[in-house]
Design an enzyme around this catalytic site. Sequence first.
Site, PDB file in Angstrom:
ATOM      1  N   GLU A 277     -12.205   8.582  16.338  1.00 28.96           N
ATOM      2  CA  GLU A 277     -13.122   8.825  15.224  1.00 28.96           C
ATOM      3  C   GLU A 277     -14.563   8.946  15.707  1.00 28.96           C
ATOM      4  O   GLU A 277     -15.332   9.780  15.216  1.00 28.96           O
ATOM      5  CB  GLU A 277     -12.996   7.679  14.214  1.00 28.96           C
ATOM      6  CG  GLU A 277     -13.583   7.978  12.851  1.00 28.96           C
ATOM      7  CD  GLU A 277     -13.166   6.916  11.841  1.00 28.96           C
ATOM      8  OE1 GLU A 277     -12.315   7.206  10.989  1.00 28.96           O
ATOM      9  OE2 GLU A 277     -13.690   5.781  11.930  1.00 28.96           O
ATOM     10  N   CYS A 297      -9.264   5.078   7.334  1.00 35.24           N
ATOM     11  CA  CYS A 297      -8.385   3.947   7.666  1.00 35.24           C
ATOM     12  C   CYS A 297      -7.666   3.358   6.468  1.00 35.24           C
ATOM     13  O   CYS A 297      -6.646   2.691   6.622  1.00 35.24           O
ATOM     14  CB  CYS A 297      -9.203   2.834   8.341  1.00 35.24           C
ATOM     15  SG  CYS A 297      -9.962   3.343   9.887  1.00 35.24           S
ATOM     16  N   SER A 317     -12.241  11.999   8.088  1.00 33.09           N
ATOM     17  CA  SER A 317     -11.824  12.022   9.482  1.00 33.09           C
ATOM     18  C   SER A 317     -10.339  12.361   9.536  1.00 33.09           C
ATOM     19  O   SER A 317      -9.548  11.913   8.701  1.00 33.09           O
ATOM     20  CB  SER A 317     -12.059  10.655  10.122  1.00 33.09           C
ATOM     21  OG  SER A 317     -11.398  10.572  11.368  1.00 33.09           O
ATOM     22  N   LYS A 356      -0.286   0.604   2.291  1.00 34.07           N
ATOM     23  CA  LYS A 356       0.292   0.996   3.578  1.00 34.07           C
ATOM     24  C   LYS A 356       1.783   1.322   3.435  1.00 34.07           C
ATOM     25  O   LYS A 356       2.335   2.080   4.226  1.00 34.07           O
ATOM     26  CB  LYS A 356       0.106  -0.122   4.606  1.00 34.07           C
ATOM     27  CG  LYS A 356      -1.343  -0.425   4.962  1.00 34.07           C
ATOM     28  CD  LYS A 356      -1.972   0.632   5.813  1.00 34.07           C
ATOM     29  CE  LYS A 356      -3.372   0.238   6.266  1.00 34.07           C
ATOM     30  NZ  LYS A 356      -4.057   1.328   7.005  1.00 34.07           N
ATOM     31  N   GLU A 359       1.713   4.823   2.481  1.00 31.48           N
ATOM     32  CA  GLU A 359       1.244   5.614   3.625  1.00 31.48           C
ATOM     33  C   GLU A 359       2.353   5.844   4.643  1.00 31.48           C
ATOM     34  O   GLU A 359       2.511   6.949   5.172  1.00 31.48           O
ATOM     35  CB  GLU A 359       0.064   4.893   4.285  1.00 31.48           C
ATOM     36  CG  GLU A 359      -0.490   5.622   5.506  1.00 31.48           C
ATOM     37  CD  GLU A 359      -1.516   4.788   6.250  1.00 31.48           C
ATOM     38  OE1 GLU A 359      -2.468   5.372   6.798  1.00 31.48           O
ATOM     39  OE2 GLU A 359      -1.357   3.548   6.316  1.00 31.48           O
ATOM     40  N   GLU A 364       3.769  13.637   6.827  1.00 27.68           N
ATOM     41  CA  GLU A 364       2.911  14.149   7.905  1.00 27.68           C
ATOM     42  C   GLU A 364       2.644  13.106   8.995  1.00 27.68           C
ATOM     43  O   GLU A 364       2.062  13.429  10.032  1.00 27.68           O
ATOM     44  CB  GLU A 364       1.592  14.673   7.340  1.00 27.68           C
ATOM     45  CG  GLU A 364       0.753  13.662   6.587  1.00 27.68           C
ATOM     46  CD  GLU A 364       1.065  13.596   5.099  1.00 27.68           C
ATOM     47  OE1 GLU A 364       0.181  13.164   4.344  1.00 27.68           O
ATOM     48  OE2 GLU A 364       2.182  13.984   4.709  1.00 27.68           O
ATOM     49  N   CYS A 500     -10.044  -5.159   3.782  1.00 30.42           N
ATOM     50  CA  CYS A 500      -8.646  -5.570   3.959  1.00 30.42           C
ATOM     51  C   CYS A 500      -8.437  -7.065   3.765  1.00 30.42           C
ATOM     52  O   CYS A 500      -7.322  -7.498   3.451  1.00 30.42           O
ATOM     53  CB  CYS A 500      -8.157  -5.168   5.340  1.00 30.42           C
ATOM     54  SG  CYS A 500      -8.372  -3.412   5.699  1.00 30.42           S
TER      55      CYS A 500
END
Length: 577
Positions: A277, A297, A317, A356, A359, A364, A500
């Site tokens: 990054e 993130c 990013s 998550k 995710e 992908e 987090c």
Amino acid sequence: MVNIKINGMAVQAEDNSTVLEAATKAGIHIPTLCHLKDINQIGACRVCLVEIKGARALAASCVMPVSEGMEIFTNSPAVRQARRSTVQLILSNHNIECLTCPRNGTCELQTLTRDLGIDTVGFECTNDGKIDDLSPSVVRDASKCVLCRRCIAACGEIQKIGAISVQNRGYRTTIGAAFGMPLADSNCVNCGQCINACPVGALYEKDSTKEVWDAIADSEKHVVIQAAPAVRAALGEEFGLPIGTNVTGKMAAAMRRLGVDKVFDTNFGADLTIMEEGTEFIDRLQNGGKLPLITSCSPGWIKFCEHNYHDLLDNLSSCKSPHEMEGAVIKSYYAKKEGIDPKDIFVVSVMPCTAKKFEAKREELASSGYPDVDAVITTRELATMIKSAGIEFNLLPDEGFDEMLGDYSGAGVIFGVTGGVMEAALRTVAEVVTGDKLENIDFTEVRGFSGIKEATVNLKGQDVKVAVAHGTAAAQELLNKVRAGEKYDFIEIMGCPGGCINGGGQPHVSAKTRRTVDYKTLRAKALYDEDSAKVIRKSHENPSIKKLYEEYFEKPGSHVAHEILHTHYIARDKFGK
């Protein structure tokens, strides 16, 4: 200040404070259910009723302001009977399956029932609410809902998403997504802040522990587990340790004793993220690329952007999040080095985050031909696994992580708190751009829990304007400023308030504790303290990161690095998966 009396005791309270706040500061406990500090103050549940001298009716202490000379009684016979009756009525519409409920032991209604001495409900339960488990992250059990509306406030007011709201009226009232649709088909970003706000078992994470246990038991599977930075700052709470206790060593020891093959640290992936990054940012800054660069993130934030800010997707990013990067490295570099077929590697991520789970299922994120991460469990789920395995967590010795992919710098640790990604990036970017060693690597201007933090950093004569936002409400405010023409170069956004450390998968913090303990600050301090204690505090100085580039990726931003460590995003409808 005003002078009042509580249960005959003279008390001074701040003018405009509530009776609940005044009593709490005076060391007097008033039970609550719908109230949640800084999130929900609506006086709806009537559990916090108190008697005020001269008043005709009992008052909800969470919304009743104090006034000079007020006399308050928090434990009179009328108050105690009213609270008992109220809780009994709530229980009459609540599916009482306490022993098998995910919140057994941490349920605030369960605590209320015990504290009020209620041993019979006196009414037949008629709640036949359904379970919505179609989301990969969040499960809704309507039969457990107590209509406190804390989840609505967290989603609608704190996060400004509004995926859930009140449906119907009166006795038919329910909480859910619009038009009765499942959460999976709504604009829910899977952040889990509704779970953190819920006092009972009406909302909880989708359980992934069975598939992890199955993988561990499968002799054909090579099981690798990794833990995110914020997990170590909260896991101890599940075993009775004080909030803010750093349990890095015990966490590594406990995970190893579950029977996995390797124990790695997502902090390594965080250091790797900074390399990629940071390189991406420098390239955009020096070569006219699209700015501001926005961090990628937080999967809750990414999905929020995909739903609402299609025009800014190119600003994101392209880097995968740290645990996905680490998973990709495990199934490429590590697999090759160890001579293991990627299909036989099962990667488990322990995350403070329910998003998550969503995710990890993104198509992908499978650069090896297999998912980078096979299963995501929350901090709470890891604690459940440790307990069910009979591991005495508090008696464990402190152990380290397995070599290389378990090595990390202090910069990797602070990824778990808002501002941490930005600070970690600046430590590396500043030294790479200027070629000089930083005298002070603590970028304190991006720390703290203000909704939006801004700073200007001079890089060899060039001013770089950065901003940090946490929680999607603050993200919305900041992105609207970008749309309006405000110039920034680098932006960090985390989907959860506080970052987090306050993720939707972290240990529950009761409303009572929130009134007196700044739990987010304590958890953040645990990470900053570990960072300060590390010998290596910059990602680009991590020797294992250097070795990885020497042996596999060549350099940050290389072709092979882009193939394995980077991704793309999807423009989504306001509703839909």
